[in-house]
Design an enzyme around this catalytic site. Sequence first.
Site: not given
Lengths: 384, 127
Positions: B59-61
């Site tokens: 998922g998101s950085s």
Amino acid sequence: MELTKEEEAMLDGKHGETLALAYRILAAIGEATGADKLIPVEWAHLSGVNYNTIGDAGETFLSHLSKDAKFKIKTTVNPMGFDFDNVSKFGLDEEFITKQQSIKHSYQKMGASPSFSCIPYEIFELPKKGTQVSFAESNAAIYANSISDLKTNKESALSALASALTGKSPHSDLREEENRKPDLTIRMRAESVDEVTYGLLGYFAGKQAGSSVAISGIKELDRRSCKSLCAGMGTSGSCGMFTLDEGEGEKIDFDQKEVTKMRDELNTSESGDIITLGSPQLGLGEISDLVARLKGRSFKKHCMIFCPRAIQGQIHNLGYDKELNRAGGELLYDCCTCLTPLIDKKDVDAVITNSVKGAYYLRTSNGVDVNLKNLNRIVEEETQ
Amino acid sequence: MNIKIIVRGKAKGTVLYTRHPVNFLGGIDKKTGQVRDRNHDLFGKSIRDKILVFPNGVGSSVGAYTIYSLKYNKSAPLAMVCLKADITTASGCAISNIPLVVAEKKEYESLKDCQEITVDAIEGKIL
């Protein structure tokens, strides 16, 4: 990972706390990805700008860091939580606004360009082919690797920050030519081809692929569909690039059945209370196309249109802002659909959007339902 | 024993084991450490003060900041053991001083939920 004497000294804190911290991050991701050394990068694009996502811990950390830290290379930043020009309309609490202001200030103090955009590849001049960069925003990393001929890993907010502070990144994964060759091909077999289908294709590919994937069966990919593909892919997995051909190795079909399966995962409503366009933010070409499609029609519902500040002047000079306002659209700069505090489940049950990435985050983070459909249908069904 | 050290340190605690990747940004409450992803097998449990054993982060950085927030809010795991260290998890643990090691598959699968272990990410051992 081998470090030079100078890099060792920085890791050991001989050049101050900030560089020691940055090298600690680089050393950890170097070990994690099996890198042999650090190499120079020319441009860092940072995520972790929205107070909604990094919270008090992130705000305090950046405020402390910015007391003496300076970015060494060109550094651009992702969207923040809202548009300061429009903030009074949304009833955000004072604390959110103050903390967001502090984050914005910290990044700019360290030398970041105030881009607040998730499409750096569309608004900045690109370095020459093959240049190593460090992009944390996933759609931008995938676009940079696949379309812009740049090289980056799918960086994290903190690994890109470490690159900004040092001008370096571990030499591993997609930074090495041999790892950029895909070992899986997804064959595009879907019947309908619009930006939503391409977004779903990306979402599907991200779940299946490793670092790099080949996609066959695509003749033409316009900017809107391409951005949608990159954003969908970045949302679901760790894949950081695609090529448009048939590669070696395993092959999987993306057919109508898979389109339906992916759509059912993200589309949870047959209608919505508001419309959002953007995630990724819309560039000038997409704004111009939207204006042409509206031709005197007006949105039946509030429509939020997210753009980078960099194109505000052109939008104004071309009269697009006037036309979009007339149609009931609201142009919002410096922010985007994903993880926005502007959409609250207290006021909104469901959101209409053509963004696959937006749909995922609206559901998981904002907790609202989503009606996912392409721009053609949005203009047809939601304007008069 | 094949343990690769990603972030150095040492911690003793109880294993919280999952076969599912963890999405730190969307999936974990950064204030309490509770897993809030309904589709995750750890849903409702807290990763606070545990030895989190999971395959990898997804998922998101921005998930790296979530790990830092957990530490800031005193809700972080004591250490993490994974199969494949991703950039988000590695960078988040690095600035939060959370020991992180990568275990080989056999080693990883021999760990059991609720087991008391010591992660020695200085010598490269799990005891």
